[in-house]
Design a protein around this motif. Structure first.
Motif, PDB file in Angstrom:
ATOM      1  N   LEU A  11       0.827  -1.210   0.000  1.00  0.00           N
ATOM      2  CA  LEU A  11       0.000   0.000   0.000  1.00  0.00           C
ATOM      3  C   LEU A  11       0.860   1.259   0.000  1.00  0.00           C
ATOM      4  O   LEU A  11       0.461   2.304  -0.529  1.00  0.00           O
ATOM      5  CB  LEU A  11      -0.891  -0.015   1.247  1.00  0.00           C
ATOM      6  N   LEU A  12       2.037   1.147   0.620  1.00  0.00           N
ATOM      7  CA  LEU A  12       2.883   2.337   0.796  1.00  0.00           C
ATOM      8  C   LEU A  12       3.829   2.570  -0.384  1.00  0.00           C
ATOM      9  O   LEU A  12       4.585   3.545  -0.378  1.00  0.00           O
ATOM     10  CB  LEU A  12       3.699   2.209   2.091  1.00  0.00           C
ATOM     11  N   GLN A  13       3.795   1.685  -1.367  1.00  0.00           N
ATOM     12  CA  GLN A  13       4.664   1.883  -2.540  1.00  0.00           C
ATOM     13  C   GLN A  13       4.315   3.204  -3.213  1.00  0.00           C
ATOM     14  O   GLN A  13       3.146   3.500  -3.435  1.00  0.00           O
ATOM     15  CB  GLN A  13       4.478   0.749  -3.557  1.00  0.00           C
ATOM     16  N   PRO A  14       5.319   4.012  -3.541  1.00  0.00           N
ATOM     17  CA  PRO A  14       5.037   5.246  -4.273  1.00  0.00           C
ATOM     18  C   PRO A  14       4.436   4.912  -5.632  1.00  0.00           C
ATOM     19  O   PRO A  14       4.742   3.870  -6.212  1.00  0.00           O
ATOM     20  CB  PRO A  14       6.414   5.884  -4.454  1.00  0.00           C
ATOM     21  N   SER A  15       3.572   5.781  -6.123  1.00  0.00           N
ATOM     22  CA  SER A  15       2.991   5.565  -7.450  1.00  0.00           C
ATOM     23  C   SER A  15       4.080   5.756  -8.502  1.00  0.00           C
ATOM     24  O   SER A  15       5.059   6.454  -8.265  1.00  0.00           O
ATOM     25  CB  SER A  15       1.854   6.550  -7.677  1.00  0.00           C
ATOM     26  N   PRO A  16       3.933   5.143  -9.682  1.00  0.00           N
ATOM     27  CA  PRO A  16       4.950   5.222 -10.731  1.00  0.00           C
ATOM     28  C   PRO A  16       5.278   6.674 -11.108  1.00  0.00           C
ATOM     29  O   PRO A  16       6.438   7.013 -11.292  1.00  0.00           O
ATOM     30  CB  PRO A  16       4.305   4.488 -11.913  1.00  0.00           C
ATOM     31  N   VAL A  17       4.284   7.520 -11.181  1.00  0.00           N
ATOM     32  CA  VAL A  17       4.510   8.920 -11.532  1.00  0.00           C
ATOM     33  C   VAL A  17       5.441   9.588 -10.514  1.00  0.00           C
ATOM     34  O   VAL A  17       6.434  10.212 -10.869  1.00  0.00           O
ATOM     35  CB  VAL A  17       3.168   9.690 -11.575  1.00  0.00           C
ATOM     36  N   GLN A  56       7.506   8.254  -8.539  1.00  0.00           N
ATOM     37  CA  GLN A  56       8.865   7.710  -8.511  1.00  0.00           C
ATOM     38  C   GLN A  56       9.799   8.487  -9.442  1.00  0.00           C
ATOM     39  O   GLN A  56      11.000   8.511  -9.238  1.00  0.00           O
ATOM     40  CB  GLN A  56       8.860   6.242  -8.937  1.00  0.00           C
ATOM     41  N   THR A  57       9.240   9.095 -10.453  1.00  0.00           N
ATOM     42  CA  THR A  57      10.073   9.773 -11.442  1.00  0.00           C
ATOM     43  C   THR A  57      10.140  11.283 -11.179  1.00  0.00           C
ATOM     44  O   THR A  57      10.763  12.005 -11.921  1.00  0.00           O
ATOM     45  CB  THR A  57       9.532   9.551 -12.870  1.00  0.00           C
ATOM     46  N   THR A  58       9.477  11.747 -10.133  1.00  0.00           N
ATOM     47  CA  THR A  58       9.497  13.190  -9.859  1.00  0.00           C
ATOM     48  C   THR A  58      10.204  13.446  -8.538  1.00  0.00           C
ATOM     49  O   THR A  58      10.511  12.516  -7.780  1.00  0.00           O
ATOM     50  CB  THR A  58       8.070  13.768  -9.737  1.00  0.00           C
ATOM     51  N   THR A  59      10.444  14.692  -8.222  1.00  0.00           N
ATOM     52  CA  THR A  59      11.012  15.049  -6.926  1.00  0.00           C
ATOM     53  C   THR A  59       9.941  15.660  -6.017  1.00  0.00           C
ATOM     54  O   THR A  59      10.242  16.202  -4.964  1.00  0.00           O
ATOM     55  CB  THR A  59      12.163  16.062  -7.093  1.00  0.00           C
ATOM     56  N   ALA A  60       8.696  15.575  -6.442  1.00  0.00           N
ATOM     57  CA  ALA A  60       7.598  16.123  -5.634  1.00  0.00           C
ATOM     58  C   ALA A  60       7.494  15.378  -4.296  1.00  0.00           C
ATOM     59  O   ALA A  60       8.001  14.265  -4.171  1.00  0.00           O
ATOM     60  CB  ALA A  60       6.271  15.999  -6.387  1.00  0.00           C
ATOM     61  N   ALA A  61       6.858  16.013  -3.333  1.00  0.00           N
ATOM     62  CA  ALA A  61       6.651  15.379  -2.029  1.00  0.00           C
ATOM     63  C   ALA A  61       6.025  14.008  -2.226  1.00  0.00           C
ATOM     64  O   ALA A  61       5.087  13.845  -3.015  1.00  0.00           O
ATOM     65  CB  ALA A  61       5.748  16.247  -1.157  1.00  0.00           C
ATOM     66  N   TRP A  62       6.526  13.037  -1.496  1.00  0.00           N
ATOM     67  CA  TRP A  62       6.064  11.671  -1.642  1.00  0.00           C
ATOM     68  C   TRP A  62       4.634  11.515  -1.123  1.00  0.00           C
ATOM     69  O   TRP A  62       4.274  12.008  -0.074  1.00  0.00           O
ATOM     70  CB  TRP A  62       7.015  10.783  -0.836  1.00  0.00           C
ATOM     71  N   VAL A  63       3.838  10.862  -1.907  1.00  0.00           N
ATOM     72  CA  VAL A  63       2.474  10.541  -1.482  1.00  0.00           C
ATOM     73  C   VAL A  63       2.250   9.050  -1.735  1.00  0.00           C
ATOM     74  O   VAL A  63       2.568   8.567  -2.809  1.00  0.00           O
ATOM     75  CB  VAL A  63       1.431  11.361  -2.284  1.00  0.00           C
ATOM     76  N   PRO A  64       1.744   8.356  -0.764  1.00  0.00           N
ATOM     77  CA  PRO A  64       1.533   6.918  -1.009  1.00  0.00           C
ATOM     78  C   PRO A  64       0.550   6.685  -2.155  1.00  0.00           C
ATOM     79  O   PRO A  64      -0.301   7.532  -2.431  1.00  0.00           O
ATOM     80  CB  PRO A  64       0.960   6.411   0.318  1.00  0.00           C
ATOM     81  N   HIS A  65       0.685   5.552  -2.742  1.00  0.00           N
ATOM     82  CA  HIS A  65      -0.123   5.146  -3.886  1.00  0.00           C
ATOM     83  C   HIS A  65      -1.234   4.248  -3.330  1.00  0.00           C
ATOM     84  O   HIS A  65      -0.976   3.153  -2.864  1.00  0.00           O
ATOM     85  CB  HIS A  65       0.792   4.351  -4.827  1.00  0.00           C
ATOM     86  N   PHE A  66      -2.448   4.763  -3.375  1.00  0.00           N
ATOM     87  CA  PHE A  66      -3.510   4.079  -2.617  1.00  0.00           C
ATOM     88  C   PHE A  66      -4.523   3.342  -3.469  1.00  0.00           C
ATOM     89  O   PHE A  66      -5.706   3.644  -3.406  1.00  0.00           O
ATOM     90  CB  PHE A  66      -4.255   5.083  -1.735  1.00  0.00           C
ATOM     91  N   ASN A  67      -4.089   2.412  -4.263  1.00  0.00           N
ATOM     92  CA  ASN A  67      -5.105   1.572  -4.894  1.00  0.00           C
ATOM     93  C   ASN A  67      -4.517   0.306  -5.473  1.00  0.00           C
ATOM     94  O   ASN A  67      -3.339   0.062  -5.328  1.00  0.00           O
ATOM     95  CB  ASN A  67      -5.881   2.352  -5.966  1.00  0.00           C
TER      96      ASN A  67
END
Lengths: 410, 410
Positions: free
Chosen positions: B391-397, B399-410
């Motif tokens: 659940l806590l894996q970063p979304s693919p998008v 992973q390629t950015t330097t934006a604040a990390w948001v978990p990938h929830f689905n």
């Protein structure tokens, strides 16, 4: 290191009391000082069986953390008991188990008292309650106790004069230390005053079931119309103090906070103790046991009263309680019961009692003392009161004068 | 009625925590939230035998009031144990029994803290200790914990800036909640600072004997030169929390006051519980039992660490404790572990943890959480961590950015 201590500790001096109890523990003395049940009257076989049953009934789960309020089955039994023995209707959710009645007092003090907050105590009152309250540094107002319990007229005047008072602490049944019982009329009046002045009543009733004469009166909480009476009692005097198990009855809005406070103090009470008490109540007749100890305690009370009647001089008065553990003795004005104890009574009569001063929040009343009649056998009680009474006889010279009474010490 | 409550109650809001534990008790969820021992590892047969032996050994006396500090035989055993297991030399008179470690914390807080008095806590710290301290309304100074325990440099700066500080509270061994252990060098430095700034150290060490790797370090109290370290521990984690039995080691001038305070709180601990523990220590090998549970807990810890290594994304860090009950997980800055728990983790991964904020006196650190690895079996641990990690894996998008990390929830 002492400068790091909190004020509640720095201001507290219990060394007097420690000394009294140390002296009274000397086996050469007859001690009426403690508030101990008779060790011979513990239902030890039944309690041991209850422990065995509790241990055998449960698997590993009994060793895990459990709820702060205590097991539902035991709270349900106490709810039933509150109805039958105190005329109080309470659900199991309005009851929590505590480490003896003492912890219940600490919890209620912690719930209500900021430093300096005002409260009413009886004068005299239970010294263990004063020890608990002292640690919250309240402002005490002392209301006298007479043969029908707390003086309601003085209570009314006190509440009127000090509307900031938050709490009334009372021991209504066979009061510690005077043995008196609050009349039904006064119970109703106390609740009415609490409603009028927005005060909480802490009703501390560990002796309630220990009645040796007279008729039972409903608990103060029976008359509670606004959920402002907190009732506490204990298994200490009816089963065993070593169980360290009491209970507290309070309305839900108070109970939620009290459970939170207990959780921060000691998380919960020990599972096996509570399971053993629950098993005892399932398989043994606690009321038959209470009837047995009441019969024995009645004989002891009567022995003490008879000895007081026979051996004490007429200028010394004492209460005639219908139950409980204690008789309160008042010496003539000007006598200091504590000095008398340490200088004369202990060394010459070899008898111990608890002098009055430490049983008053004000520490001002010095000419009285508390006698316990439950822990000794009737013969020892009679002998101890005789030794004390003979020492307290006024000297022949004083009997013929109107001078301040001074005991005759030789 | 609420306006009658003391400030300590009015200012206290534990509803968040209550909700978390209610949710985590849902059997559909895998809960890493509690701090419970493994119920399967209780020495239940031996403890039951110890209760039976204690009951059979004593007559009626075990049901009477006893001393506040606890039975001498048990205090002597604990004195020996303090020497062998903590390098602390203490006499039986410097040891008292308490209702779990929790009551020992309450007692020390009551001994030292006036409202507003200053104290140091670790950031994060044991939330039950905060609950106890909160009721004395102290001013907290938070000192961060890193992989060698409390940051001594920040401690020194804090004590220098705030010379009014009275107390340092620390969990030096397998810290709750981070699992880290205070190094020997830091222990010595902490005592030197306490001496310099006239501060008392409360060393809370319930996990001390639960070491799964690495070498034991003497207790902070081992380095105590001025009697200003109070050591507390408990049977809760090594035998059973339902016994509600802990102990406190303090120098005589502190002990006298602490015994007085316990007497006013609950008089004494229950005789049969203490006799049963004494009997257990007489007839059973507690160190063999501890070795057994350590082996089981080591496997659980390793299972959790392996699952974290395998399933957690690289931008999430966690501690690698050598013992105790907990692993501490730090999420990327900006993540609120509590919102994450209630909105996503519980409903989607069906996993519970304790979010960081309530484990900081400041409530300011939000991007971390505590995981318990002792109460579940290794397979459930692995499955729970996998569910959480996926659940806590970063979304693919992201992973390629330097934006604040948001978990990938689905």
């Amino acid at each position: 290191m002492k400068k790091l201590f909190a004020n509640r500790v720095l201001n507290n001096d219990t060394s007097d009391l420690d000394e009294i109890f140390k002296n009274s523990a000397n086996p050469e003395n007859i001690s009426f000082a403690g508030g101990f049940p008779d060790i011979q009257l513990f239902p030890d076989d039944d309690l041991k069986q209850a422990y065995r049953d509790a241990i055998d009934a449960d698997g590993q789960a009994i060793f895990q953390y459990a709820s702060t309020a205590g097991p539902l089955a035991l709270r349900q039994k106490l709810a039933t008991r509150m109805q039958t023995h105190a005329d109080v209707t309470a659900s199991a959710d309005e009851i929590m188990l505590t480490q003896g009645g003492q912890q219940a007092i600490d919890l209620v003090a912690k719930l209500l008292l900021n430093r300096g907050d005002s409260m009413v105590v009886e004068g005299p009152t239970y010294m263990g309650a004063l020890a608990a309250f002292d640690t919250y540094e309240p402002t005490y107002y002392e209301v006298p106790v007479n043969k029908n319990g707390m003086d309601i007229k003085v209570l009314q005047q006190t509440l009127q004069a000090h509307p900031e008072i938050k709490l009334i602490y009372t021991v209504p049944d066979f009061h510690n230390p005077t043995g008196t019982t609050l009349s039904a009329k006064r119970r109703q009046a106390m609740v009415a005053l609490a409603n009028q002045y927005d005060v909480i009543i802490l009703e501390d009733s560990p002796y309630r079931d220990l009645r040796y004469s007279g008729k039972s009166i409903p608990a103060i909480k029976h008359y509670d119309t606004e959920g402002r009476v907190i009732f506490i009692s204990s298994f200490s005097k009816i089963l065993s103090p070593a169980l360290r198990t009491g209970w507290l009855v309070a309305d839900p809005q108070l109970m939620t906070e009290l459970i939170g406070l207990k959780s921060a103090i000691d998380v919960q009470s020990p599972n096996i103790t509570l399971a053993a008490i629950n098993s005892y109540l399932d398989h043994h007749d606690i009321d038959a046991h209470i009837a047995t100890i009441n019969q024995a305690y009645r004989i002891k009370r009567d022995a003490m009263l008879a000895a007081l009647d026979k051996y004490f001089p007429k200028n010394i008065t004492y209460t005639r309680p219908n139950g409980g553990f204690f008789i309160w003795v008042t010496l003539p004005q000007g006598t200091d019961a504590k000095t008398l104890l340490t200088d004369v009574v202990l060394p010459q009569a070899h008898v111990a009692y608890v002098p009055s001063a430490c049983q008053f929040a004000s520490r001002q009343v010095k000419n009285a003392f508390r006698l316990n009649f439950t822990s000794l056998d009737p013969e020892t009680i009679t002998r101890g009161i005789q030794q004390l009474g003979e020492l307290l006889q006024p000297s022949p010279v004083q009997q013929t004068t109107t001078a301040a009474w001074v005991p005759h010490f030789n």
